[in-house]
Design a protein around this motif. Structure first.
Motif, mmCIF file in Angstrom:
data_model
loop_
_atom_site.group_PDB
_atom_site.id
_atom_site.type_symbol
_atom_site.label_atom_id
_atom_site.label_comp_id
_atom_site.label_asym_id
_atom_site.label_seq_id
_atom_site.Cartn_x
_atom_site.Cartn_y
_atom_site.Cartn_z
ATOM 1 N N ARG A 156 1.041 -1.181 -0.545
ATOM 2 C CA ARG A 156 0.226 -0.030 0.233
ATOM 3 C C ARG A 156 0.294 1.090 0.540
ATOM 4 O O ARG A 156 0.430 2.497 -0.871
ATOM 5 N N ALA B 281 2.455 1.644 -3.110
ATOM 6 C CA ALA B 281 1.523 2.377 -4.122
ATOM 7 C C ALA B 281 1.435 4.042 -4.004
ATOM 8 O O ALA B 281 1.007 4.800 -4.675
ATOM 9 N N HIS B 282 1.774 4.452 -2.622
ATOM 10 C CA HIS B 282 1.664 5.920 -2.284
ATOM 11 C C HIS B 282 2.833 6.439 -3.090
ATOM 12 O O HIS B 282 2.597 7.497 -4.133
ATOM 13 N N ASN C 131 1.520 6.725 -7.004
ATOM 14 C CA ASN C 131 0.861 7.543 -6.663
ATOM 15 C C ASN C 131 1.271 8.911 -6.922
ATOM 16 O O ASN C 131 0.416 9.995 -7.412
ATOM 17 N N GLN C 132 2.301 9.612 -5.823
ATOM 18 C CA GLN C 132 2.425 10.554 -5.164
ATOM 19 C C GLN C 132 3.756 10.757 -6.382
ATOM 20 O O GLN C 132 4.866 11.212 -4.945
ATOM 21 N N ASP D 75 -4.392 7.529 9.619
ATOM 22 C CA ASP D 75 -4.948 5.937 9.741
ATOM 23 C C ASP D 75 -6.162 5.767 10.862
ATOM 24 O O ASP D 75 -6.940 6.098 10.839
ATOM 25 N N ARG E 9 -8.068 8.395 10.758
ATOM 26 C CA ARG E 9 -9.523 8.678 9.836
ATOM 27 C C ARG E 9 -10.217 7.734 9.955
ATOM 28 O O ARG E 9 -10.776 7.145 8.430
ATOM 29 N N VAL F 244 -8.810 3.990 9.465
ATOM 30 C CA VAL F 244 -8.567 3.687 8.784
ATOM 31 C C VAL F 244 -8.009 2.582 9.892
ATOM 32 O O VAL F 244 -8.367 1.002 9.061
ATOM 33 N N ARG G 40 -11.544 0.358 10.631
ATOM 34 C CA ARG G 40 -11.173 -0.856 9.411
ATOM 35 C C ARG G 40 -10.077 -2.137 9.510
ATOM 36 O O ARG G 40 -11.120 -2.520 9.139
ATOM 37 N N VAL H 57 -10.963 5.461 4.139
ATOM 38 C CA VAL H 57 -10.453 5.580 3.275
ATOM 39 C C VAL H 57 -9.269 5.730 2.980
ATOM 40 O O VAL H 57 -8.551 6.657 3.485
ATOM 41 N N ASP H 58 -8.208 5.141 1.727
ATOM 42 C CA ASP H 58 -6.914 5.384 1.559
ATOM 43 C C ASP H 58 -6.953 6.407 1.038
ATOM 44 O O ASP H 58 -7.334 6.581 -0.613
ATOM 45 N N GLU H 59 -6.935 7.690 1.395
ATOM 46 C CA GLU H 59 -6.980 9.034 0.354
ATOM 47 C C GLU H 59 -5.796 8.931 -0.870
ATOM 48 O O GLU H 59 -5.966 9.580 -1.687
ATOM 49 N N LEU H 60 -4.070 8.754 -0.645
ATOM 50 C CA LEU H 60 -4.157 8.378 -1.813
ATOM 51 C C LEU H 60 -3.807 7.316 -2.669
ATOM 52 O O LEU H 60 -3.374 7.259 -3.838
ATOM 53 N N LEU H 61 -4.356 6.264 -1.872
ATOM 54 C CA LEU H 61 -4.794 5.012 -3.311
ATOM 55 C C LEU H 61 -6.185 5.439 -4.311
ATOM 56 O O LEU H 61 -6.968 6.383 -4.188
ATOM 57 N N THR H 62 -6.212 5.346 -5.580
ATOM 58 C CA THR H 62 -7.062 5.251 -5.874
ATOM 59 C C THR H 62 -8.289 4.398 -5.449
ATOM 60 O O THR H 62 -8.124 3.505 -4.915
ATOM 61 N N GLN I 209 -7.416 0.412 -6.115
ATOM 62 C CA GLN I 209 -6.841 -0.101 -5.285
ATOM 63 C C GLN I 209 -7.260 0.080 -3.302
ATOM 64 O O GLN I 209 -6.808 -0.884 -3.064
ATOM 65 N N LYS J 294 -8.344 10.787 -2.730
ATOM 66 C CA LYS J 294 -9.094 12.627 -2.218
ATOM 67 C C LYS J 294 -9.294 12.934 -3.615
ATOM 68 O O LYS J 294 -9.971 14.302 -2.398
#
Lengths: 260, 313
Positions: A14, A17-18, A21-22, A83, A86, A88, A91, B93-98, B101, B139
């Motif tokens: 995960r 993937a961050h 994505n960034q 986490d 929020r 997470v 969850r 939810v994870d803001e940085l993931l789509t 994802q 996000k």
């Protein structure tokens, strides 16, 4: 046990993937220590003298390796507290996954991140004239000690993130990290500080790792004849172990406490 | 006959929990049969979230028993987790993931094999109208989209029991409608749903049965219609143009008329609805009394709620 590893890896992925994505964020994070190297190496470096007369940039690099590990504390805190805040983390805890994975996955991701930062910094060091003079074996040992410090601080970061749980308190963590970072032998010799301040700097875990790395890389150290300065490698192993011994159980307890 | 139809999918007896000296739940009983949408209403701090956290194994109960899908939430927590979906107060939810994802990650953590996890993610994106946004990071989602993604994440394993903790708090009306229709859809597929909310309209529209809790205890329970009936039936209301006419209007509406002088309003029970309205209109006309407004209305859940929880207000 199989799920503990598989789930931990999912959590680690995960984070990977961050990064994907960034890319901007991760590159900025990697370049920040490089910027400090350039700043201290070239802007302030002219005014720095290494006791015993070594090259300042050779002195600086091992300090920067260790300092970057301390900065990593902010990354860990930010991720864990976000986490928690929020929902997470909740969850994750409501899923039929191995609950240890939440923590171990985070630890692996942060170590990977720091290893990458270290690789970039080594490249930067080589570019500004730093060399591991004492051979690859001792150099690997030095890098291992640097990562050991990061591993120890992970648990402090996880514990803080779980206990404080507020992403907006990151500023407070930064305010905590900077004096710890600078009140050390990472950038300057404690011999130049007022006596009592120098003593604190000498015993700083960060100083132990920096001094041990200098010794193992064969880079100029600041000398010093105190016990702490003479036994840097011992301390560079002992300090992280002490930090882990304290904050690993505290982190696990804080994680369990979430369940009231 | 399945366990759920026989004993209920959620079964809570004498549940108690305190935080320090403050009791959050005080010997609460609750029973939700299979396939029911159960609304849990209560003011802030009534214990709604505490109950949901206990039932989803996030919090240990202080005393009492709770079973979800037949499993004890303390001793069989792992089994409970395989049968529930949780949608908490935050869009977790994870803001940085789509979007994709996010769902794939939660699916992997629910131990679906990689390919099945990816397929499930796509299926849920479709179901919640997020297929086009699946490759965007969360996000960049609107509040409603994020909520729907959150709902989808709670449904990875198509859980038979779903916990929705204030699922529409902070949403604009359009987003709220989207979430409502998603919840109705789930109920239509036979899921058992425990829905907490502060919005009475939400409970009124979605829930088959409602429990009102206050101070950690059950204050009332029943269908929305039953609860409304507890504070009386339909009423006729007349707003007079002039305050001077209020006694005359009251006389017209019969012996149980109540005057609210500030609002220039007179109200009275009207079990025969239309007939009562016709009588009142004719009476006002004959007495030449000017009315600003006249109508028959049903009591709202708001009134039930305010009545039952007024001591804490």
């Amino acid at each position: 046990m199989r799920w503990a590893i598989a789930d931990g890896w999912t959590i680690t992925r995960r984070d990977l993937a961050h990064w994907a994505n960034q890319p901007g964020q991760i590159v900025a994070g990697l370049l920040f220590p490089v910027m400090i190297v350039l700043m201290f190496g070239y802007l302030f470096g002219g005014g720095m003298t290494v006791p015993g007369g070594g090259d300042y940039r050779e002195f600086l690099m091992p300090g920067m390796f260790a300092l970057t590990m301390v900065f990593g504390l902010e990354t860990t805190y930010a991720a864990v507290s976000a986490d928690a805040a929020r929902g997470v983390t909740d969850r994750f805890r409501s899923l039929p996954m191995a609950s240890s994975a939440v923590v171990t996955g985070r630890a692996a991701a942060d170590l990977l991140n720091s290893a990458l930062a270290l690789a970039v910094l080594v490249g930067c060091g080589l570019a500004v004239g730093w060399r591991a003079e004492a051979g690859p074996g001792r150099a690997a040992l030095a890098l291992g000690l640097v990562l050991l410090l990061r591993f120890a601080l992970l648990w402090l970061g996880i514990w803080l993130g779980l206990v404080v749980g507020k992403p907006e308190a990151l500023v407070a963590v930064q305010i905590l990290v900077w004096p710890v970072g600078f009140l050390s032998s990472a950038l300057v010799s404690p011999a130049t500080m007022p006596g009592w301040l120098g003593a604190i700097a000498e015993w700083n875990p960060l100083s132990a790792t920096a001094a041990a790395a200098r010794e193992l890389f064969g880079n100029p150290g600041w000398g010093g004849d105190s016990w702490a300065a003479q036994h840097a490698i011992t301390l560079a192993v002992a300090w992280p172990l002490v930090i882990v011994a304290v904050f690993f159980p505290l982190s696990i307890r804080a994680f369990r406490r979430l369940g009231g | 006959m399945s366990y759920g139809t026989l004993y209920g999918m959620i079964r809570v007896t004498g549940l108690a929990k305190r935080f320090g000296a403050t009791p959050a739940l005080d010997s609460l009983d609750l029973h939700v049969p299979e396939g029911q949408v159960h609304g849990l209403l209560g003011p802030n701090g009534a214990g709604k979230t505490t109950l949901v956290r206990i039932l989803t194994t996030l919090l240990r109960p202080g005393a009492g028993q709770a079973r979800v899908a037949g499993f004890d939430v303390v001793r069989q927590a792992a089994d409970v987790r395989r049968h529930i979906g949780l949608v908490g107060q935050h869009a977790a939810v994870d803001e940085l993931l789509t979007g994709r994802q996010n769902l794939a990650m939660f699916a992997r953590l629910s131990h679906l094999p990689p390919r099945a996890a990816a397929a499930r993610a796509d299926e849920l994106l479709d179901q919640f109208g997020l297929a086009d946004a699946g490759s965007k990071p969360a996000k960049d989602y609107s509040g409603g989209m994020r909520r729907r993604l959150d709902l989808a994440a709670g449904l990875i394993l198509a859980p038979p029991v779903l916990f929705l903790d204030e699922p529409t708090t902070g949403l604009d009306p359009r987003a709220r409608d989207q979430v409502w229709s998603a919840i109705r859809d789930l109920a239509g597929r036979g899921a058992t749903i425990l829905l907490t909310t502060q919005y009475l309209e939400e409970a009124d529209r979605l829930a088959d049965k409602i429990s009102i809790i206050d101070g950690g205890r059950l204050a009332a329970a029943g269908t929305p219609a039953e609860l409304k009936a507890t504070i009386g039936g339909d009423r006729i209301e007349v707003v007079a143009a002039s305050a001077a006419d209020l006694p005359a209007v009251a006389a017209l509406l019969g012996p149980y008329a109540r005057i609210d002088a500030d609002a220039r309003r007179v109200s009275a029970p009207a079990p025969d609805r239309v007939a009562a309205l016709t009588r009142a209109v004719r009476g006002l006309e004959e007495a030449a009394i000017a009315a600003e407004d006249i109508g028959v209305r049903r009591p709202t859940l708001d009134e039930v709620f305010l009545r039952l929880t007024e001591r804490t207000a």
